[in-house]
Each structure stands twice: as C-alpha cells, then as structure tokens.
Design an enzyme around this catalytic site. Structure first.
Site, PDB file in Angstrom:
ATOM      1  N   GLY A  12      50.876  55.416  83.288  1.00 10.99           N
ATOM      2  CA  GLY A  12      52.238  55.274  83.500  1.00 10.99           C
ATOM      3  C   GLY A  12      52.765  54.379  81.997  1.00 10.99           C
ATOM      4  O   GLY A  12      53.280  53.919  81.924  1.00 10.99           O
ATOM      5  N   SER A  13      51.922  54.686  80.773  1.00 11.10           N
ATOM      6  CA  SER A  13      51.868  54.416  79.824  1.00 11.10           C
ATOM      7  C   SER A  13      52.859  54.598  78.965  1.00 11.10           C
ATOM      8  O   SER A  13      53.587  53.984  78.147  1.00 11.10           O
ATOM      9  CB  SER A  13      50.348  54.419  78.674  1.00 11.10           C
ATOM     10  OG  SER A  13      50.319  56.003  78.346  1.00 11.10           O
ATOM     11  N   ASN A  14      53.320  55.911  79.371  1.00  9.14           N
ATOM     12  CA  ASN A  14      54.698  56.338  78.262  1.00  9.14           C
ATOM     13  C   ASN A  14      55.758  56.057  79.068  1.00  9.14           C
ATOM     14  O   ASN A  14      56.760  55.667  78.379  1.00  9.14           O
ATOM     15  CB  ASN A  14      54.438  58.008  78.592  1.00  9.14           C
ATOM     16  CG  ASN A  14      53.723  59.049  77.251  1.00  9.14           C
ATOM     17  OD1 ASN A  14      53.537  58.332  76.336  1.00  9.14           O
ATOM     18  ND2 ASN A  14      53.065  59.531  77.679  1.00  9.14           N
ATOM     19  N   LYS A  65      57.633  71.971  98.982  1.00  4.72           N
ATOM     20  CA  LYS A  65      57.369  71.296  97.605  1.00  4.72           C
ATOM     21  C   LYS A  65      58.992  71.299  97.564  1.00  4.72           C
ATOM     22  O   LYS A  65      59.404  70.698  97.198  1.00  4.72           O
ATOM     23  CB  LYS A  65      57.194  72.221  96.327  1.00  4.72           C
ATOM     24  CG  LYS A  65      57.490  71.860  95.290  1.00  4.72           C
ATOM     25  CD  LYS A  65      57.404  72.565  93.802  1.00  4.72           C
ATOM     26  CE  LYS A  65      55.751  73.295  93.328  1.00  4.72           C
ATOM     27  NZ  LYS A  65      55.924  72.345  91.995  1.00  4.72           N
ATOM     28  N   MET A  90      51.909  65.375  87.163  1.00  3.94           N
ATOM     29  CA  MET A  90      50.943  66.266  87.387  1.00  3.94           C
ATOM     30  C   MET A  90      50.955  67.329  87.735  1.00  3.94           C
ATOM     31  O   MET A  90      50.526  67.856  89.081  1.00  3.94           O
ATOM     32  CB  MET A  90      49.534  65.825  86.631  1.00  3.94           C
ATOM     33  CG  MET A  90      49.131  64.615  86.176  1.00  3.94           C
ATOM     34  SD  MET A  90      48.790  66.049  84.526  1.00  3.94           S
ATOM     35  CE  MET A  90      49.430  65.090  83.477  1.00  3.94           C
ATOM     36  N   ARG A  91      52.363  67.649  88.755  1.00  9.09           N
ATOM     37  CA  ARG A  91      53.027  68.640  89.457  1.00  9.09           C
ATOM     38  C   ARG A  91      53.844  69.949  88.284  1.00  9.09           C
ATOM     39  O   ARG A  91      54.826  68.999  87.685  1.00  9.09           O
ATOM     40  CB  ARG A  91      53.439  68.649  90.501  1.00  9.09           C
ATOM     41  CG  ARG A  91      53.021  67.565  91.410  1.00  9.09           C
ATOM     42  CD  ARG A  91      53.552  66.661  92.428  1.00  9.09           C
ATOM     43  NE  ARG A  91      52.981  66.518  93.622  1.00  9.09           N
ATOM     44  CZ  ARG A  91      52.076  66.378  94.198  1.00  9.09           C
ATOM     45  NH1 ARG A  91      52.057  68.000  94.588  1.00  9.09           N
ATOM     46  NH2 ARG A  91      51.318  66.040  94.994  1.00  9.09           N
ATOM     47  N   LEU A  92      54.008  71.456  88.846  1.00 13.18           N
ATOM     48  CA  LEU A  92      55.009  72.191  88.408  1.00 13.18           C
ATOM     49  C   LEU A  92      56.234  71.760  89.220  1.00 13.18           C
ATOM     50  O   LEU A  92      56.363  71.309  90.509  1.00 13.18           O
ATOM     51  CB  LEU A  92      55.016  72.896  88.626  1.00 13.18           C
ATOM     52  CG  LEU A  92      53.354  74.227  88.411  1.00 13.18           C
ATOM     53  CD1 LEU A  92      53.433  75.566  88.270  1.00 13.18           C
ATOM     54  CD2 LEU A  92      53.682  74.078  86.192  1.00 13.18           C
ATOM     55  N   ASN A 107      59.303  67.362  78.666  1.00 12.92           N
ATOM     56  CA  ASN A 107      58.174  66.639  79.057  1.00 12.92           C
ATOM     57  C   ASN A 107      57.658  66.279  77.825  1.00 12.92           C
ATOM     58  O   ASN A 107      57.438  67.210  76.973  1.00 12.92           O
ATOM     59  CB  ASN A 107      57.322  68.142  79.932  1.00 12.92           C
ATOM     60  CG  ASN A 107      56.136  67.808  80.104  1.00 12.92           C
ATOM     61  OD1 ASN A 107      55.349  66.412  81.092  1.00 12.92           O
ATOM     62  ND2 ASN A 107      55.142  68.865  79.968  1.00 12.92           N
ATOM     63  N   HIS A 109      53.585  66.545  76.287  1.00 10.35           N
ATOM     64  CA  HIS A 109      52.186  67.304  76.652  1.00 10.35           C
ATOM     65  C   HIS A 109      51.190  66.789  75.409  1.00 10.35           C
ATOM     66  O   HIS A 109      51.626  66.509  73.817  1.00 10.35           O
ATOM     67  CB  HIS A 109      52.289  68.785  76.350  1.00 10.35           C
ATOM     68  CG  HIS A 109      51.250  69.142  76.839  1.00 10.35           C
ATOM     69  ND1 HIS A 109      49.958  69.289  78.495  1.00 10.35           N
ATOM     70  CD2 HIS A 109      50.310  70.055  76.357  1.00 10.35           C
ATOM     71  CE1 HIS A 109      49.390  69.751  78.096  1.00 10.35           C
ATOM     72  NE2 HIS A 109      48.987  70.168  76.832  1.00 10.35           N
TER      73      HIS A 109
HETATM   74  C1  GAR Z   1      50.054  62.107  78.650  1.00 10.21           C
HETATM   75  O1  GAR Z   1      49.381  62.138  78.110  1.00 10.21           O
HETATM   76  C2  GAR Z   1      51.140  62.870  78.719  1.00 10.21           C
HETATM   77  O2  GAR Z   1      51.103  63.590  77.718  1.00 10.21           O
HETATM   78  C3  GAR Z   1      50.067  63.869  79.898  1.00 10.21           C
HETATM   79  O3  GAR Z   1      49.538  63.178  81.121  1.00 10.21           O
HETATM   80  C4  GAR Z   1      49.033  61.739  79.927  1.00 10.21           C
HETATM   81  C5  GAR Z   1      49.788  60.760  81.285  1.00 10.21           C
HETATM   82  O4  GAR Z   1      49.655  59.546  80.390  1.00 10.21           O
HETATM   83  N1  GAR Z   1      50.668  65.059  80.611  1.00 10.21           N
HETATM   84  C6  GAR Z   1      50.254  66.379  80.588  1.00 10.21           C
HETATM   85  O5  GAR Z   1      49.018  66.975  80.592  1.00 10.21           O
HETATM   86  C7  GAR Z   1      51.009  67.175  80.947  1.00 10.21           C
HETATM   87  N2  GAR Z   1      50.615  68.316  81.235  1.00 10.21           N
HETATM   88  P1  GAR Z   1      50.400  58.151  80.996  1.00 10.21           P
HETATM   89  O6  GAR Z   1      50.297  58.181  82.738  1.00 10.21           O
HETATM   90  O7  GAR Z   1      50.029  57.129  80.394  1.00 10.21           O
HETATM   91  O8  GAR Z   1      51.888  58.594  80.009  1.00 10.21           O
END
Ligand code: GAR
Length: 204
Positions: A12-14, A65, A90-92, A107, A109
């Site tokens: 959850g850093s983002n 789902k 991390m789910r579609l 999203n 990435h």
């Molecule tokens: C982030 O780097 C995000 O871009 C990636 O998961 C990480 C989550 O980090 N997402 C994907 O790879 C999507 N395919 P966070 O939980 O610290 O925000």
C-alpha cells in the site's frame, strides 16, 4: 470534491502516497475507501492509521468474481466513489466492476507498458537487462495491464543499479506520477490531443 477508492493487495505504499498528496492538497480528491482483498495486508494498517475506511474481503469466501465484485460495487456506491484507483491490486477486474465504473478505473504498473505486464514487472525488466524502464498509468479494461495509456515516466537503469536500487527508483517515480496524473485527470488536462480524449471526458 471527487471521491476515490483505492484498491490494493499488499504494502500500500502507493495508497499512502495518494493519501499524503490529498492531505497536502496536491491532489484535490478525497480517498473515500480502501478496498483490499487481504485483511492482513499492510495497506489495511496504513488505512487505519490514516483514518480511511476499509472494505476488505476474501475472494475464496464467495462463489465467484461477480459475487465479490457486486459487493464491492455496493460499497463504492454507498461511499459515493467517482473513480477507482488500482494501486497494487493483484486481480483482474471483471465485467461487474467494469460495467458499473465504465472508463472510471485506472491502474499503475511498474514498467513502460506494453513491455513487462503482469507480476514482477521490475524483476522481468531487470532480467532482460533493459537500459530504460519506468512507470505507466492507464485505464483498465478486461486485460492484464492493458487499456489506454494516460501517462508514462521513464526511469533509466544506471550502471551502478541493483535490482533493489532500481525498485526504489521506480517506486519513487510511482509515488510522484500517480497523484500528479490523477490531479491532471481531475482537471481534465491529461489527454488533450490523445486518441483517448473520450475517456477523459467521462471522468466526472
Ligand atoms: C506497485 O509497484 C504497482 O505498480 C504494482 O504493484 C506495486 C504495489 O506496491 N502493480 C502491478 O504490478 C500491477 N500489475 P504498493 O502496494 O506498495 O503500492
């Protein structure tokens, strides 16, 4: 003010970077809800510390789902959410959510898409020996890390980099680019001159 729901599965850093940007008014939006598919995830702890409401669920407790996405849609409507912001979810996303929030799901990435979609994008890029990688913000469709691109930022791989230092550089870029891009979307300034300007128009 625009209301966001952030979806996360892990650290959850983002999510935290978005919450900080909202607090500092660099992002003129309210994070109304964190949706998380793992009640043990660190993202949930962060939300508790930030006083942001959480809806967490276990996918395996539902028949399919559509069943858990229906419940998510209910929670999002209750909270008055305008835009869904995936941040390490991390789910579609299935048709239930896609139809309920058409063109209102984005999203982030950690690669320059369409290169290195899926899991472990930074590791995939590192293994290939790419010299430039980066981050992408895009609208979500039914695919894995597909959908129209809204913003990208390149991150150069330095000769002195390790996988760990590259990961830190990409995370730092994500934490800067995601709030900036959402703010531009809110101001309807992101997609001028882009073939995806009609997506922009659908953001409230
Ligand atoms: C982030 O780097 C995000 O871009 C990636 O998961 C990480 C989550 O980090 N997402 C994907 O790879 C999507 N395919 P966070 O939980 O610290 O925000």
């Amino acid at each position: 003010m625009m209301k966001l729901a952030v979806f996360a599965s892990g650290s959850g850093s983002n999510f935290q970077a978005l919450a900080l940007a909202a607090k500092e008014e660099r992002l003129q939006a309210e994070i109304a809800l964190l949706v998380c598919d793992n009640s043990e995830a660190y993202a949930v702890k962060r939300a508790e510390q930030l006083n942001i409401p959480v809806f967490s669920f276990r996918a395996r407790e539902y028949d399919n789902k559509a069943a858990f996405e229906n419940e998510i849609v209910e929670k999002l409507k209750e909270a008055g959410v305008d835009l869904i912001v995936l941040a390490g979810y991390m789910r579609l996303i299935g048709p239930t959510l896609l139809n309920a929030f058409e063109k209102q799901i984005i999203n982030i990435h950690p690669s320059l898409l369409p290169a290195f979609p899926g899991k472990n994008a930074i590791g995939q890029a590192w293994e290939k020996g790419v010299k430039i990688t980066g981050v992408t913000v895009h609208f979500v469709d039914e695919g894995m890390d597909t959908g129209p691109i809204i913003a990208q930022e390149a991150v150069a791989v330095k000769k002195t980099d390790s996988l760990q230092s590259l990961t830190l550089a990409i995370q730092a870029a994500e934490h800067r680019v995601y709030p900036e891009t959402i703010q531009l979307l809110i101001e309807k300034r992101t997609l001028e001159g882009s073939p995806y300007n009609d997506h922009q128009a659908s953001i409230n």
